[in-house]
Design an enzyme around this catalytic site. Structure first.
Site, PDB file in Angstrom:
ATOM      1  N   TYR A  59       0.836  -1.176   0.211  1.00 25.34           N
ATOM      2  CA  TYR A  59       0.057  -0.048  -0.037  1.00 25.34           C
ATOM      3  C   TYR A  59       0.969   1.333   0.169  1.00 25.34           C
ATOM      4  O   TYR A  59       1.699   1.521   0.979  1.00 25.34           O
ATOM      5  CB  TYR A  59      -1.047  -0.058   1.223  1.00 25.34           C
ATOM      6  CG  TYR A  59      -1.987  -1.156   1.176  1.00 25.34           C
ATOM      7  CD1 TYR A  59      -2.187  -1.774   0.093  1.00 25.34           C
ATOM      8  CD2 TYR A  59      -2.767  -1.466   2.357  1.00 25.34           C
ATOM      9  CE1 TYR A  59      -3.222  -2.722  -0.135  1.00 25.34           C
ATOM     10  CE2 TYR A  59      -3.675  -2.459   2.183  1.00 25.34           C
ATOM     11  CZ  TYR A  59      -4.079  -3.070   0.989  1.00 25.34           C
ATOM     12  OH  TYR A  59      -4.844  -3.922   1.065  1.00 25.34           O
ATOM     13  N   SER A 271     -13.012   3.905   3.846  1.00 21.69           N
ATOM     14  CA  SER A 271     -13.064   5.198   3.796  1.00 21.69           C
ATOM     15  C   SER A 271     -11.849   5.731   4.437  1.00 21.69           C
ATOM     16  O   SER A 271     -11.290   5.430   5.545  1.00 21.69           O
ATOM     17  CB  SER A 271     -14.555   5.680   4.390  1.00 21.69           C
ATOM     18  OG  SER A 271     -14.523   7.120   4.473  1.00 21.69           O
TER      19      SER A 271
HETATM   20  P1  NAP Z   1     -14.668   0.386   0.049  1.00 20.04           P
HETATM   21  O1  NAP Z   1     -15.284   0.750   1.586  1.00 20.04           O
HETATM   22  O2  NAP Z   1     -15.477  -0.732  -0.711  1.00 20.04           O
HETATM   23  O3  NAP Z   1     -14.466   1.653  -0.780  1.00 20.04           O
HETATM   24  C1  NAP Z   1     -14.012   2.620   0.078  1.00 20.04           C
HETATM   25  C2  NAP Z   1     -13.720   4.000  -0.770  1.00 20.04           C
HETATM   26  O4  NAP Z   1     -15.425   4.350  -1.179  1.00 20.04           O
HETATM   27  C3  NAP Z   1     -13.255   5.167  -0.665  1.00 20.04           C
HETATM   28  O5  NAP Z   1     -12.541   5.766  -1.495  1.00 20.04           O
HETATM   29  C4  NAP Z   1     -14.314   6.060  -0.057  1.00 20.04           C
HETATM   30  O6  NAP Z   1     -14.016   7.527  -0.341  1.00 20.04           O
HETATM   31  C5  NAP Z   1     -15.407   5.814  -1.095  1.00 20.04           C
HETATM   32  N1  NAP Z   1     -16.724   6.027  -0.571  1.00 20.04           N
HETATM   33  C6  NAP Z   1     -17.761   6.840  -1.285  1.00 20.04           C
HETATM   34  N2  NAP Z   1     -18.493   7.009  -0.916  1.00 20.04           N
HETATM   35  C7  NAP Z   1     -18.665   6.504   0.600  1.00 20.04           C
HETATM   36  C8  NAP Z   1     -19.571   6.626   1.509  1.00 20.04           C
HETATM   37  N3  NAP Z   1     -20.522   7.053   1.481  1.00 20.04           N
HETATM   38  N4  NAP Z   1     -19.046   6.006   2.715  1.00 20.04           N
HETATM   39  C9  NAP Z   1     -17.720   5.358   2.718  1.00 20.04           C
HETATM   40  N5  NAP Z   1     -16.797   5.259   1.473  1.00 20.04           N
HETATM   41  C10 NAP Z   1     -17.262   5.975   0.486  1.00 20.04           C
HETATM   42  O7  NAP Z   1     -13.322  -0.156   0.583  1.00 20.04           O
HETATM   43  P2  NAP Z   1     -11.843  -0.230  -0.014  1.00 20.04           P
HETATM   44  O8  NAP Z   1     -11.241   0.977   0.333  1.00 20.04           O
HETATM   45  O9  NAP Z   1     -12.061  -0.819  -1.583  1.00 20.04           O
HETATM   46  O10 NAP Z   1     -11.040  -1.298   0.590  1.00 20.04           O
HETATM   47  C11 NAP Z   1     -11.171  -1.556   1.991  1.00 20.04           C
HETATM   48  C12 NAP Z   1     -10.098  -2.294   2.576  1.00 20.04           C
HETATM   49  O11 NAP Z   1     -10.133  -3.691   2.337  1.00 20.04           O
HETATM   50  C13 NAP Z   1      -8.781  -1.653   1.995  1.00 20.04           C
HETATM   51  O12 NAP Z   1      -8.162  -0.514   2.896  1.00 20.04           O
HETATM   52  C14 NAP Z   1      -7.700  -2.815   2.522  1.00 20.04           C
HETATM   53  O13 NAP Z   1      -7.294  -2.877   4.034  1.00 20.04           O
HETATM   54  C15 NAP Z   1      -8.575  -3.898   2.177  1.00 20.04           C
HETATM   55  N6  NAP Z   1      -8.371  -4.496   0.771  1.00 20.04           N
HETATM   56  C16 NAP Z   1      -7.700  -5.618   0.558  1.00 20.04           C
HETATM   57  C17 NAP Z   1      -7.596  -6.140  -0.769  1.00 20.04           C
HETATM   58  C18 NAP Z   1      -6.716  -7.388  -0.810  1.00 20.04           C
HETATM   59  O14 NAP Z   1      -6.269  -7.884  -1.812  1.00 20.04           O
HETATM   60  N7  NAP Z   1      -6.555  -8.111   0.378  1.00 20.04           N
HETATM   61  C19 NAP Z   1      -7.877  -5.325  -1.724  1.00 20.04           C
HETATM   62  C20 NAP Z   1      -8.437  -4.315  -1.795  1.00 20.04           C
HETATM   63  C21 NAP Z   1      -8.790  -3.791  -0.338  1.00 20.04           C
HETATM   64  P3  NAP Z   1     -13.625   8.194   0.924  1.00 20.04           P
HETATM   65  O15 NAP Z   1     -12.111   8.061   1.491  1.00 20.04           O
HETATM   66  O16 NAP Z   1     -13.570   9.607   0.396  1.00 20.04           O
HETATM   67  O17 NAP Z   1     -14.602   8.144   2.082  1.00 20.04           O
END
Ligand code: NAP
Length: 306
Positions: A59, A271
């Site tokens: 990351y 987020s």
């Molecule tokens: P997500 O919760 O699916 O998406 C988060 C994104 O959505 C952020 O950019 C956020 O923006 C946006 N968003 C838009 N509207 C929102 C709202 N109303 N409330 C909350 N978020 C909103 O999660 P993700 O970031 O894709 O993944 C989460 C975690 O999963 C990662 O941090 C990581 O730890 C893990 N992950 C693991 C893998 C793997 O291969 N193991 C792959 C991907 C992710 P804002 O920040 O502006 O709120």
């Protein structure tokens, strides 16, 4: 249907002795922030009751902070206020090695773990995970790395991400202790773990599930659903009708939908906005009927259940 969970609930990570709150916080999008901004996000996650903090050595790669950037930033936050460490179960991942792209040989994983410890500035990683399966590494090599790292106290527990159910079984056959966690993508948009054997292996072995991208990388977070495709819009409609009745926003319902599965899957909140991170705790207030849960699944499948 109500999970009955609160922020004080502790979900065991397998037989590791570790237990975490039902909502975790993820740091995929964390690198590159100022330290004060990073601290505000960490505080928001703690206020939301999150105890599991999920990062990875990769990351930050591709941005100015580079490989290790997210771990190094968390390390800075911890160095500034060491009292935070006791409130966190720190999870990281290794094994993605651009441009190779994967390496899960014993020697590489041991060295990667030691590098993560240095960046984080901590004595022990609570949960060390393989990020993606390396087809060229024998599962015995991965098991040997986990075993060596655990015996030396560098990690407390071990997990894998993006492994298939049969890859998990092959690894477990070589591991002298039980895996603590598996980390598949799971959300109303990514429903494969329900049927591809991943959740079955978790239930059979008592392994905890960490659900990555609980909002489909934000596709379920967009208020109007304007940026979503037809399938995502249909899911958003099903989630919104529960949200309106429960008096919460759509993300809270998406998290509660994930948490309702009998694996007690832990959504990793993605987020980086402190207000939204705090709001994630509204998921604990959501009750949904069995029918409502299945309506979301039907919207995702695009067809009725057989
Ligand atoms: P997500 O919760 O699916 O998406 C988060 C994104 O959505 C952020 O950019 C956020 O923006 C946006 N968003 C838009 N509207 C929102 C709202 N109303 N409330 C909350 N978020 C909103 O999660 P993700 O970031 O894709 O993944 C989460 C975690 O999963 C990662 O941090 C990581 O730890 C893990 N992950 C693991 C893998 C793997 O291969 N193991 C792959 C991907 C992710 P804002 O920040 O502006 O709120």
């Amino acid at each position: 249907m109500n999970t009955g969970f609160t922020a004080d609930t502790r979900i065991p990570l397998g037989t590791s002795g570790l237990g975490v709150a039902p909502l975790g916080w993820g740091m995929w999008r964390f690198a590159g922030a100022e330290r004060a901004v990073a601290r505000a996000r960490v505080d928001a996650a703690l206020e939301a009751g999150c105890t599991l903090f999920d990062t990875a050595d990769i990351y930050g790669f591709g941005s100015e902070s580079g490989f290790g950037g997210a771990e190094a930033l968390l390390g800075e936050v911890l160095r500034e206020d060491p009292s935070l460490r006791a409130r966190m179960v720190i999870a990281t991942k290794a094994g993605i090695t651009p441009p190779v792209p994967y390496n899960s040989t014993t020697a590489y994983l041991v060295a990667a773990c030691e590098a993560s410890l240095r960046r984080l500035g901590i004595e022990q990683i609570d949960l060390f995970q393989i990020h993606r399966p390396d087809f060229l590494a024998h599962p015995g090599e991965v098991a040997a790395a986990f075993d060596r790292l655990r015996a030396s106290g560098k990690i407390r527990a071990a997990g894998v991400s993006n492994y298939s159910a049969t890859q998990i079984e092959s690894l477990c056959a070589h591991l002298p202790f039980e895996l603590a966690t598996i980390q598949p993508e799971f959300s109303p948009l990514a429903i494969e773990p329900l049927t591809d054997g991943i959740f079955d292996v978790a239930l059979r072995r008592g392994i905890a599930v960490l659900a990555w991208s609980p909002l489909g990388q934000g596709r379920l977070g967009d208020a109007a659903g304007a940026s979503a495709d037809g399938r995502a819009r249909a899911i958003a409609v099903a989630l919104d009708s529960i949200a309106a009745r429960a008096g919460v926003d759509r993300p809270a319902v998406a998290y509660a939908w994930i948490m309702a599965h009998p694996t007690r899957a832990i959504p990793l909140i993605g987020s980086q906005n402190p207000a939204r991170i705090r709001d994630s705790s509204r998921a604990y207030r959501v009750e949904m009927t069995r029918e409502e849960w299945y309506q979301v699944l039907v919207a995702s499948r695009g067809e009725r259940m057989p």
